[in-house]
Enzyme design. Structure first.
Site, PDB file in Angstrom:
ATOM      1  N   SER A 223      42.939  47.245  36.031  1.00  0.00           N
ATOM      2  CA  SER A 223      43.983  46.420  35.429  1.00  0.00           C
ATOM      3  C   SER A 223      44.411  45.287  36.366  1.00  0.00           C
ATOM      4  O   SER A 223      44.271  45.382  37.586  1.00  0.00           O
ATOM      5  CB  SER A 223      45.187  47.286  35.081  1.00  0.00           C
ATOM      6  OG  SER A 223      45.735  47.818  36.262  1.00  0.00           O
ATOM      7  N   GLU A 244      37.674  42.483  39.144  1.00  0.00           N
ATOM      8  CA  GLU A 244      37.374  42.280  37.715  1.00  0.00           C
ATOM      9  C   GLU A 244      38.512  42.950  36.953  1.00  0.00           C
ATOM     10  O   GLU A 244      38.629  44.169  36.952  1.00  0.00           O
ATOM     11  CB  GLU A 244      36.034  42.926  37.336  1.00  0.00           C
ATOM     12  CG  GLU A 244      34.830  42.326  38.030  1.00  0.00           C
ATOM     13  CD  GLU A 244      34.480  40.916  37.561  1.00  0.00           C
ATOM     14  OE1 GLU A 244      35.158  40.380  36.652  1.00  0.00           O
ATOM     15  OE2 GLU A 244      33.535  40.340  38.118  1.00  0.00           O
ATOM     16  N   CYS A 278      37.093  45.554  28.520  1.00  0.00           N
ATOM     17  CA  CYS A 278      37.828  44.406  29.071  1.00  0.00           C
ATOM     18  C   CYS A 278      37.549  43.140  28.278  1.00  0.00           C
ATOM     19  O   CYS A 278      38.437  42.325  28.088  1.00  0.00           O
ATOM     20  CB  CYS A 278      37.491  44.222  30.544  1.00  0.00           C
ATOM     21  SG  CYS A 278      35.733  44.196  30.873  1.00  0.00           S
TER      22      CYS A 278
HETATM   23  P1  NAD Z   1      43.747  50.933  36.751  1.00  0.00           P
HETATM   24  O1  NAD Z   1      43.979  49.663  37.422  1.00  0.00           O
HETATM   25  O2  NAD Z   1      44.904  51.788  36.424  1.00  0.00           O
HETATM   26  O3  NAD Z   1      42.784  51.886  37.595  1.00  0.00           O
HETATM   27  C1  NAD Z   1      41.492  51.510  38.012  1.00  0.00           C
HETATM   28  C2  NAD Z   1      41.148  52.223  39.294  1.00  0.00           C
HETATM   29  O4  NAD Z   1      42.044  51.809  40.318  1.00  0.00           O
HETATM   30  C3  NAD Z   1      41.232  53.739  39.242  1.00  0.00           C
HETATM   31  O5  NAD Z   1      40.149  54.280  39.987  1.00  0.00           O
HETATM   32  C4  NAD Z   1      42.555  54.020  39.942  1.00  0.00           C
HETATM   33  O6  NAD Z   1      42.631  55.305  40.527  1.00  0.00           O
HETATM   34  C5  NAD Z   1      42.588  52.932  41.000  1.00  0.00           C
HETATM   35  N1  NAD Z   1      43.930  52.570  41.483  1.00  0.00           N
HETATM   36  C6  NAD Z   1      45.116  52.641  40.828  1.00  0.00           C
HETATM   37  N2  NAD Z   1      46.116  52.175  41.600  1.00  0.00           N
HETATM   38  C7  NAD Z   1      45.554  51.775  42.770  1.00  0.00           C
HETATM   39  C8  NAD Z   1      46.054  51.168  43.961  1.00  0.00           C
HETATM   40  N3  NAD Z   1      47.337  50.875  44.111  1.00  0.00           N
HETATM   41  N4  NAD Z   1      45.182  50.870  44.950  1.00  0.00           N
HETATM   42  C9  NAD Z   1      43.865  51.108  44.802  1.00  0.00           C
HETATM   43  N5  NAD Z   1      43.332  51.694  43.704  1.00  0.00           N
HETATM   44  C10 NAD Z   1      44.161  52.028  42.696  1.00  0.00           C
HETATM   45  O7  NAD Z   1      42.890  50.525  35.481  1.00  0.00           O
HETATM   46  P2  NAD Z   1      42.418  51.425  34.294  1.00  0.00           P
HETATM   47  O8  NAD Z   1      43.640  51.789  33.510  1.00  0.00           O
HETATM   48  O9  NAD Z   1      41.535  52.502  34.807  1.00  0.00           O
HETATM   49  O10 NAD Z   1      41.505  50.415  33.446  1.00  0.00           O
HETATM   50  C11 NAD Z   1      41.993  49.640  32.422  1.00  0.00           C
HETATM   51  C12 NAD Z   1      42.086  48.190  32.829  1.00  0.00           C
HETATM   52  O11 NAD Z   1      40.889  47.762  33.436  1.00  0.00           O
HETATM   53  C13 NAD Z   1      42.277  47.227  31.666  1.00  0.00           C
HETATM   54  O12 NAD Z   1      43.296  46.303  31.980  1.00  0.00           O
HETATM   55  C14 NAD Z   1      40.949  46.503  31.528  1.00  0.00           C
HETATM   56  O13 NAD Z   1      41.007  45.256  30.932  1.00  0.00           O
HETATM   57  C15 NAD Z   1      40.487  46.489  32.924  1.00  0.00           C
HETATM   58  N6  NAD Z   1      39.033  46.392  32.975  1.00  0.00           N
HETATM   59  C16 NAD Z   1      38.485  45.237  33.430  1.00  0.00           C
HETATM   60  C17 NAD Z   1      37.122  45.096  33.469  1.00  0.00           C
HETATM   61  C18 NAD Z   1      36.497  43.836  33.992  1.00  0.00           C
HETATM   62  O14 NAD Z   1      35.335  43.859  34.353  1.00  0.00           O
HETATM   63  N7  NAD Z   1      37.197  42.752  34.060  1.00  0.00           N
HETATM   64  C19 NAD Z   1      36.307  46.140  33.060  1.00  0.00           C
HETATM   65  C20 NAD Z   1      36.902  47.314  32.614  1.00  0.00           C
HETATM   66  C21 NAD Z   1      38.275  47.423  32.596  1.00  0.00           C
END
Ligand code: NAD
Length: 476
Positions: A223, A244, A278
């Protein structure tokens, strides 16, 4: 190898567990399907030590050997494709067709990325000197991945990182760690110990990676909110970062398309993977001339699509992957109902086991409605009417995001003119989600920093190094 149990981390080429464990649920049944290690600082430090120890040997290997091993990763995935697909459906919820798309993509990526080579640039080769820029690996890379495409998005990071000569530590989402842990396990006899490490844990583990002094780069998909935290935390050690992030992609449908012909493809543009993608089409701008006809076709097609447990035959759409996201999508629907927005389809979420949200299509809400402004990351699609091309471009660009977009028209050159005016990293014309290992994927604005895929993506796992050699005899 047992894909239904014994989930261990891979550190230094061997199985490692952690003092703590965490449960993993099947989102279709809400049943606990596995316990996995929940790593903390100690296990992360061990992974960093292993990755650092492996770095000199790995980075000094001839590039052709690294290419061959990247290709071998794909061969091993292919051998276990069926088991991985089943596991992916159980932990992520996606139906078999979606699991197959993801695995097939991962295998193609291994084959294709293995062909890439780091460029060498000769800036000067004169009588006086040569000036040559080459690209050297960074060291230990940390990869942090989300829960929507756990395998493919990890592979997008692992392959270029290793090809460029780095070693890597992968941390999957705590919601979907199973397939990634199994991939770590199946690579123990493919790659030298410490080259690919997989650790499982919560958000705190990700945070520890982002400020670890011995990790040189973080490649993150997730995210936008988390991306900002990572950037802040990585600043302390000036880590290289690739982010990303989220998107709120516009799909613009011009009046010359036949609604009957495009409805199915546009439906899947929006609802693939239950819209947990995404680059899903998240705001559908439809020209007023065909608005009624296309909305009718979309609704009729949507009624033929089966929502259910992805492991059951005939299911097209699975559940939302986790409770947190399920609650977010329900809240968005409640807000739309409270504001009196009209649903052409769906809008209610039935009680029962599993995080199921039926497809919801909202009829021409105002541009400032939450359902338009926010990234739903669930099956809620606003249809937005337009009649002026300049105006629709402004509306499409009126977002903090800039990930992808699409334009649909019988006249590809007219569509192209619009595509060039969209502020985002990838634009598809008359199709969507056609990715290539050799084309950049990147977010503009708050959808990200840096690039994945293509040579540009490979270069993100390197530091540039220029060697200047003066061509003058230094001895008599
Ligand atoms: P998220 O950001 O909650 O989590 C993603 C990862 O980050 C997980 O492994 C999580 O444990 C880790 N994480 C969480 N907080 C962290 C921190 N403070 N420091 C380091 N790591 C941390 O995202 P999500 O809910 O798993 O995924 C959904 C989001 O991802 C949506 O907004 C979507 O649009 C985006 N997304 C983007 C792409 C792209 O390529 N642009 C692809 C897929 C998903």
């Amino acid at each position: 190898m047992n894909f239904d149990s014994d989930y261990t981390m891979t550190i230094g080429g061997v199985a490692v567990s952690a003092a703590k464990t965490a449960a993993v649920l099947n989102p279709a049944t809400e049943e606990i399907i596995a316990q996995v290690p929940s790593a903390g600082r100690e296990e992360l430090d061990a992974a960093v030590v292993a990755a650092r120890a492996a770095f000199p040997g790995w980075s000094n290997r001839p590039p052709a050997e690294r290419q061959a091993l990247v290709a071998a990763i794909g061969e091993r995935l292919e051998q276990h494709k069926e088991e991985l697909m089943r596991l992916l459906t159980r932990e992520q919820g996606k139906p078999r067709s979606g699991a197959e798309w993801e695995l097939t993509g991962a295998i193609i990526w291994c084959r294709e990325i293995a062909k890439q080579e780091l460029p060498v640039h000769i800036a000067e080769d004169s009588a006086e000197r040569t000036v040559e820029t080459r690209h050297v690996p960074i060291g230990v890379v940390g990869a942090i991945t989300p829960w929507n495409y756990p395998i493919l998005l990890a592979i997008w990071k692992v392959l270029p990182a290793l090809l460029a000569g780095n070693t890597i530590i992968v941390k999957p989402s705590p919601y979907t760690p199973l397939a990634t842990l199994k991939i770590g396990e199946m690579m123990r006899d493919v790659l030298p110990p410490g080259v690919l490490n997989v650790v499982s844990g919560g958000n705190e583990l990700g945070q520890l990676m982002t400020n670890h002094p011995d990790i040189g780069k973080i490649s993150f998909t997730g995210s936008t909110q988390t991306g900002k935290r990572i950037m802040e935390s990585a600043a302390g050690t000036l880590k290289r970062i690739t982010l990303e992030l989220g998107g709120n992609d516009a799909a613009i449908v011009l009046p010359d398309v036949d609604p009957k012909v495009v409805a199915k493809e546009i439906f899947w543009a929006a609802f693939q993977n239950s819209a947990q993608l995404c680059v899903a089409a998240k705001r559908l701008f439809v020209h007023a001339d065909i608005y009624d006809a296309l909305s009718h076709e979309l609704v009729e097609y949507a009624k033929t699509v089966k929502l259910g447990d992805g492991s059951e035959q005939g299911v097209d759409l699975g559940p939302i992957q986790n409770k947190m996201q399920f609650e977010k999508v329900k809240d968005l629907l409640a807000d739309a109902r409270d504001k009196g927005l009209k649903f052409l389809l769906g809008g209610d979420v039935p009680e029962g086991k599993g995080y199921f949200v039926p497809v919801a299509i909202v009829d021409n809400p105002p541009d400032d409605a939450r359902v338009v402004v926010e990234e739903a990351f669930g099956p809620v699609l606003p249809l937005l009417k337009f009649s002026d091309l300049d105006d629709v471009v402004v509306r499409a660009n009126d977002t903090i995001y800039g990930l992808g977009g699409s334009v649909w028209s019988a006249d590809p050159s007219a569509a192209r003119k619009i595509a060039e005016r969209l502020e985002c990293g990838t634009i598809w014309i008359n199709e969507i989600h056609a990715f290539s290992p050799h084309a950049t994927f990147s977010g503009h604005k708050q959808s990200g920093i840096g690039v994945e895929n293509a040579i540009q993506g490979l270069l993100e796992f390197t530091n540039a190094q220029t060697i200047v050699t003066k061509k003058v005899a230094t001895v008599a």
